[in-house]
Design an enzyme around this catalytic site. Structure first.
Site, PDB file in Angstrom:
ATOM      1  N   ASP A  39       1.039  -1.216   0.171  1.00  0.00           N
ATOM      2  CA  ASP A  39       0.184  -0.092  -0.046  1.00  0.00           C
ATOM      3  C   ASP A  39       0.846   1.332  -0.118  1.00  0.00           C
ATOM      4  OD1 ASP A  39      -3.095   0.337   0.908  1.00  0.00           O
ATOM      5  OD2 ASP A  39      -1.662   2.305   1.197  1.00  0.00           O
ATOM      6  N   GLY A 100     -15.344   2.969   3.642  1.00  0.00           N
ATOM      7  CA  GLY A 100     -13.974   3.540   3.482  1.00  0.00           C
ATOM      8  C   GLY A 100     -13.344   3.082   2.319  1.00  0.00           C
ATOM      9  N   GLN A 101     -14.131   2.561   1.527  1.00  0.00           N
ATOM     10  CA  GLN A 101     -13.566   2.160   0.100  1.00  0.00           C
ATOM     11  C   GLN A 101     -13.365   3.167  -0.841  1.00  0.00           C
ATOM     12  OE1 GLN A 101     -15.626  -0.824  -2.294  1.00  0.00           O
ATOM     13  NE2 GLN A 101     -14.184  -1.008  -3.681  1.00  0.00           N
ATOM     14  N   HIS A 107     -10.310  -5.424  -3.552  1.00  0.00           N
ATOM     15  CA  HIS A 107      -8.905  -5.541  -2.863  1.00  0.00           C
ATOM     16  C   HIS A 107      -9.037  -6.023  -1.339  1.00  0.00           C
ATOM     17  CE1 HIS A 107      -9.963  -1.385  -2.528  1.00  0.00           C
ATOM     18  NE2 HIS A 107      -9.405  -1.511  -1.536  1.00  0.00           N
ATOM     19  N   HIS A 109      -7.006  -5.974   2.019  1.00  0.00           N
ATOM     20  CA  HIS A 109      -5.788  -5.351   2.870  1.00  0.00           C
ATOM     21  C   HIS A 109      -5.286  -6.468   3.884  1.00  0.00           C
ATOM     22  CE1 HIS A 109      -6.956  -0.752   2.251  1.00  0.00           C
ATOM     23  NE2 HIS A 109      -7.868  -1.387   2.033  1.00  0.00           N
TER      24      HIS A 109
END
Ligand code: 5GP
Ligand code: ZN
Length: 121
Positions: A39, A100-101, A107, A109
Site C-alpha cells: 500500500d 471507507g472504500q 482488494h 488489505h
C-alpha cells in the site's frame, strides 16, 4: 456510460493500471489471477493489497461474479501473511464508500506487524 462486462479492464481504474504496468507498484507476489503489492500509504509495518487481476468493483461483486477468483484472493492473503511472517494480522475488504472504500477494484488489505485494536473505527 454502459455497464462494462464483469472482469473487463477499466481505463480509468488505478488498480487495472497497476495490473497493466502503467502505474508503478512495489509487487510482493503474483499468480496467474492475482497481484499483491505494498500500500502506498501503509497503516502498519506490513500493509499489502491483494487484488484479482480482473476488474471487479468490490468484494461482493467479485464473489458474485467469480467465486473461484475470490478464493484465489483470499488464499493469497494467507500467502502474504506467511511471507511476511505475521502471527496476528487483519484481512480487510472495505466494501462501499461508507465503509471507507476509495478504490473501486476489489482488494484485500493484509495489515500486521503491530498490535491492532477491535472494534475498528
Ligand atoms: P480502500 O480505501 O479502497 O479500501 O483502499 C485503497 C488503498 O489503496 C488505500 O489504502 C490507499 O492507500 C491505496 N492506494 C491508493 N493509491 C495507491 C497507489 O497508487 N499505489 C498503491 N500501492 N496503493 C494505493
Ligand atoms: Zn480495475
Amino acid at each position: 456510460m454502459a455497464e462494462e462486462k464483469a472482469g473487463t479492464p477499466q481505463e480509468d481504474c488505478l488498480f487495472c493500471g497497476i495490473v497493466a504496468g502503467r502505474i508503478p507498484a512495489t509487487l510482493v507476489r503474483e499468480t496467474e489471477t492475482t497481484l499483491a503489492f505494498r500500500d502506498i500509504n501503509p497503516q502498519a509495518p506490513t500493509h499489502v493489497l491483494v487484488i484479482p487481476k480482473a476488474h471487479h468493483e468490490d468484494a461482493a461483486a467479485l464473489a458474485a461474479a467469480d467465486p473461484a477468483l475470490a478464493a484465489d484472493v483470499l488464499c493469497e492473503t494467507q500467502a502474504v501473511a506467511d511471507d511476511e511472517k505475521l502471527e496476528s494480522y487483519r484481512i480487510v475488504f472495505n466494501t462501499g464508500s461508507g465503509a471507507g472504500q476509495t478504490v473501486f477494484h476489489a482488494h484485500a488489505h493484509v495489515i500486521g506487524g503491530r498490535g491492532l485494536q477491535w472494534p475498528p473505527g
